[in-house]
Write an enzyme that holds these catalytic residues in place. Structure first.
Site, PDB file in Angstrom:
ATOM      1  N   SER A 559       0.838  -1.196   0.000  1.00 29.66           N
ATOM      2  CA  SER A 559       0.000   0.000   0.000  1.00 29.66           C
ATOM      3  C   SER A 559       0.880   1.256   0.000  1.00 29.66           C
ATOM      4  O   SER A 559       1.676   1.447  -0.917  1.00 29.66           O
ATOM      5  CB  SER A 559      -0.944  -0.030   1.201  1.00 29.66           C
ATOM      6  OG  SER A 559      -1.932   0.961   1.095  1.00 29.66           O
ATOM      7  N   ASP A 647      -9.134  -5.583  -4.775  1.00 34.57           N
ATOM      8  CA  ASP A 647      -8.704  -4.456  -3.946  1.00 34.57           C
ATOM      9  C   ASP A 647      -9.574  -3.238  -4.221  1.00 34.57           C
ATOM     10  O   ASP A 647      -9.619  -2.737  -5.339  1.00 34.57           O
ATOM     11  CB  ASP A 647      -7.234  -4.137  -4.243  1.00 34.57           C
ATOM     12  CG  ASP A 647      -6.634  -3.146  -3.266  1.00 34.57           C
ATOM     13  OD1 ASP A 647      -7.392  -2.510  -2.510  1.00 34.57           O
ATOM     14  OD2 ASP A 647      -5.398  -3.008  -3.259  1.00 34.57           O
ATOM     15  N   HIS A 679      -7.140  -5.788  -0.555  1.00 34.67           N
ATOM     16  CA  HIS A 679      -6.008  -4.896  -0.336  1.00 34.67           C
ATOM     17  C   HIS A 679      -4.950  -5.496   0.591  1.00 34.67           C
ATOM     18  O   HIS A 679      -3.759  -5.317   0.377  1.00 34.67           O
ATOM     19  CB  HIS A 679      -6.507  -3.571   0.235  1.00 34.67           C
ATOM     20  CG  HIS A 679      -5.462  -2.518   0.337  1.00 34.67           C
ATOM     21  ND1 HIS A 679      -4.774  -2.043  -0.771  1.00 34.67           N
ATOM     22  CD2 HIS A 679      -4.963  -1.831   1.404  1.00 34.67           C
ATOM     23  CE1 HIS A 679      -3.901  -1.126  -0.392  1.00 34.67           C
ATOM     24  NE2 HIS A 679      -3.994  -0.985   0.923  1.00 34.67           N
TER      25      HIS A 679
END
Length: 702
Positions: A559, A647, A679
């Protein structure tokens, strides 16, 4: 093939170690002693079946007859008992009952158990009162009334509102778009609070909740004639809730007799975690701002239920003093009160550590309850409170070289020290070396709006390098960005260290645990301040530890950690030799229209957000300028990308965008695609695949 087999064995060893997730304490008074029973529930990954198992385990503690807060004997634990199919479970305050909601054959079943076995069973799905029951921590609950005759839980509103619709199976609005609450909450749209009367077997959806809010985290008010709950405002539309403590919400009280619903907290705030004191006089909850940082330092509010007055028990800490409490950054456990209702116990980040604290409601003084200073040979970097009941605290302690250890202690009287007892040591520990690095930015990298901030990192090294040469260093960057790498057990770090890598886990400015000023300092400076911080931490580690190899450096992260990993490759192209990034943000401008947290896309770039925001050329240019894609032409190091097809937070097309750029330029790049993961890439098989391929990639290029 042999190397892959070795990596698989190491990963199976470190990821298969169990982690305690919850605990409960019960008490029994005997003529000459007091007996405490501690029940802990654990989670354990199983690579063979690619699943996670949950099991429970019990300990019997015998307290001193003269001092019931002094543990005389800890009996050996019982066998581990599998807990299968449970979505939610809860023990009653009286009558020694256990409520369980489990999913069987597509139906949600409520079971009530006592010492004689199954006492009552209800098929909640067959009653057609609501949709699926929520088991997530965001909305979900399973709460007993004081008299143990009623239960509260949260479920999805029944979409088929009429009997005719249910019987025909036809819905005239079946094609209408239905909003959800984003990443990891994609099946959560319109929650309702449900009450089951165990005497009659009737289930009722509570009426009176305002139409513009989504209720959750419900609990009974004293007397069980009213219900407290948190309501998240969903107009004009929903934004992602997972990992976001900045959503507009409020604390409500619903009167079950007349349906009147009263708001107990202020306007334009974010609140969560209501917890009622044992004496029923006070309700506490966490409070923060709306929009801005998606995670933040929170205040702890208290409501005097007799007068209705609200006051601040713990305020936001902007700039913590050295060695002092640094603020509250995470959810409260379900049970966090002392028996006398005078103290609140909780865990929170403090710089590169996670510590255990108590705040006294009278003096508002915060005290650390961990005993790291008492025994320097047994220092735990992380103390996580699972529960405190009857003043007995149950905590999970861990360090980078020590998997979770279960410990207990009674809350001490004023002026006394805490006496901790270990219930269960991990099945194995590791002889890694770990240390904390404090890092100070250079003068030219200081943030003039928040001057004087520092940050830190956790360095983990194998105790016996594979060979006599220097150790390769993996720079591990957390996501968020407003989260933290405390000095706790991390299976990825442990696996890498066991395979001969040193790992540097960096808590750049903007990480939690360093005060609200640190968090705010990153707003508008992503792609610059955080990148320079990570680079500074790496240079500091190389300077302080000559055993680290400056010519064999790699960077990994997910991320925002993937965002920073790719930035580092482009901004320091001759420094790093490999990269592995999970669901990275690559182009903030193209991410704007696909992320479930569109507000953070504006905030992170330094812009104010409002629901009616329409992108401008200025905003898109700023987002592009702060993105790794602008440095992609300079990337030389081989890049491994790992993307989740489902995601909702960072679209997988972000990673694909970088993949195509690198492919077009002939740069070494490999992409792993996980169509059923989101995610966090949290499926057991996905996590194994990512670890195996990451290590093979690092070994190949280092």
């Amino acid at each position: 093939m042999e190397e892959a087999h070795n990596i698989t064995g190491v990963y199976a060893e470190v990821c298969g170690l169990p982690t305690p997730v919850s605990a409960h304490v019960s008490e029994e008074q005997l003529p000459d002693s007091r007996i405490y029973t501690v029940t802990a529930e654990w989670s354990q990954s199983d690579l063979v079946r690619c699943s996670r198992h949950r099991y429970s385990q019990q300990w019997t503690l015998i307290a001193d007859s003269n001092n019931h807060k002094s543990i005389r004997t800890v009996l050996p634990p019982g066998l581990c008992v599998p807990v299968s199919g449970e979505l939610l479970s809860s023990l009653s305050p009286i009558q020694n009952l256990k409520a369980v909601i489990r999913e069987t054959g597509g139906h949600h079943i409520l079971e009530i158990w006592d010492c004689h076995g199954l006492r009552k069973c209800l098929n909640l799905t067959a009653l057609h009162k609501h949709g699926k029951v929520y088991e997530d921590a965001q909305f979900g609950c399973l709460t007993w009334s004081d008299c143990a005759n009623k239960l509260l839980y949260v479920a999805e509103k029944n979409k088929n509102s009429s009997v005719e619709d249910r019987e025909s199976g036809i819905r005239k609005d079946s094609s209408v778009y239905c909003e959800d609450w984003g990443e990891a909450l994609t099946n959560r749209s319109v929650p309702v609070i449900c009450m089951v009367d165990l005497r009659s077997g009737m289930v009722e959806v509570l009426q009176g909740v305002p139409r513009d809010i989504s209720p959750g985290q419900a609990l009974w008010a004293p007397g069980s004639q009213s219900v407290f709950f948190i309501g998240w405002y969903h107009e004009p539309f929903r934004l992602g809730l997972k990992f976001c403590s900045n959503r507009r919400s409020a604390l409500f009280k619903l009167d079950l007799n007349n349906g009147h619903c009263e708001c107990l907290s202020g306007d334009n705030l974010s609140v969560s975690c209501p917890r009622l004191s044992p004496d029923g006089s006070t309700l506490i909850y966490l409070q923060g701002g709306v929009f801005g940082p998606h995670n933040q330092c929170l205040s702890l509010q208290q409501v005097d239920l007799m007068s209705g007055k609200t006051s601040t028990l713990l305020d936001v800490i902007n700039r913590p003093q050295a060695g002092e409490f640094a603020g509250l950054y995470e959810a409260l456990p379900a049970c966090c009160w002392s028996t006398d209702s005078h103290g609140v116990v909780f865990s929170s980040a403090r710089r590169n550590w996670k510590d255990l604290f108590m705040v006294d409601r009278g003096s508002k003084k915060v005290t650390s309850l961990s005993d790291n200073l008492a025994d320097p040979s047994q220092v735990y970097g992380s103390w996580k409170l699972l529960t405190i009941q009857r003043d007995l605290m149950v905590v999970s302690c861990s360090s980078p070289n020590t998997p979770p250890t279960l410990r207990v202690a009674f809350l001490p009287s004023a002026g006394e020290a805490v006496t901790w007892r270990t219930l269960l040591q991990p099945v194995m520990t590791f002889d890694f070396h770990w240390t904390i690095l404090d890092v100070t930015p250079s003068l030219e990298e200081d943030n003039t709006s928040y001057s004087g901030l520092d940050f830190g990192a956790v360095l983990v090294k194998p105790s016996h390098p594979v060979c006599e040469s220097r150790v390769p260093l993996i720079v591990f960057i957390h996501g968020g960005p407003h989260s933290q790498f405390p000095a706790e057990w991390n299976s990825t770090t442990a696996g890498l260290a066991k395979l001969g890598f040193a790992v540097l886990m960096v808590n750049y400015r903007g990480s939690t645990g360093f005060g609200q000023d640190s968090i705010l300092s990153l707003i508008g400076h992503i792609g610059n301040q955080d990148v320079k911080d990570v680079q500074k931490a790496v240079l500091t580690a190389l300077q302080r530890d000559p055993t680290l190899d400056p010519k064999r450096l790699a960077v990994i992260g997910g991320s925002h950690g993937g965002f920073l990993s790719c930035h580092l490759l482009g901004q320091y192209p001759d420094f790093y030799r490999a990269c592995a990034a999970r669901n990275p943000v690559i182009n903030a401008a193209t991410l704007l229209g696909t992320s479930d947290i569109v507000d953070w896309r504006y905030t992170s770039a330094g812009f104010q957000y409002s629901y009616d925001q329409i992108p401008t050329a200025e905003v898109l240019a700023a987002m592009l300028e702060k993105s790794p894609i602008t440095h992609a032409a300079q990337i030389k190091a081989p890049v491994l990308l790992m993307l989740g097809g489902k995601d909702r937070r960072v679209s997988p097309h972000q990673g694909l965008e970088l993949y195509k750029v690198l492919k077009s330029r002939g740069s070494p790049v490999r992409l792993l695609w996980f169509p059923e993961d989101g995610h966090s890439l949290s499926r057991v098989d996905t996590q194994f695949d990512c670890f195996l391929n990451t290590v093979l990639w690092l070994q190949q290029h280092l």
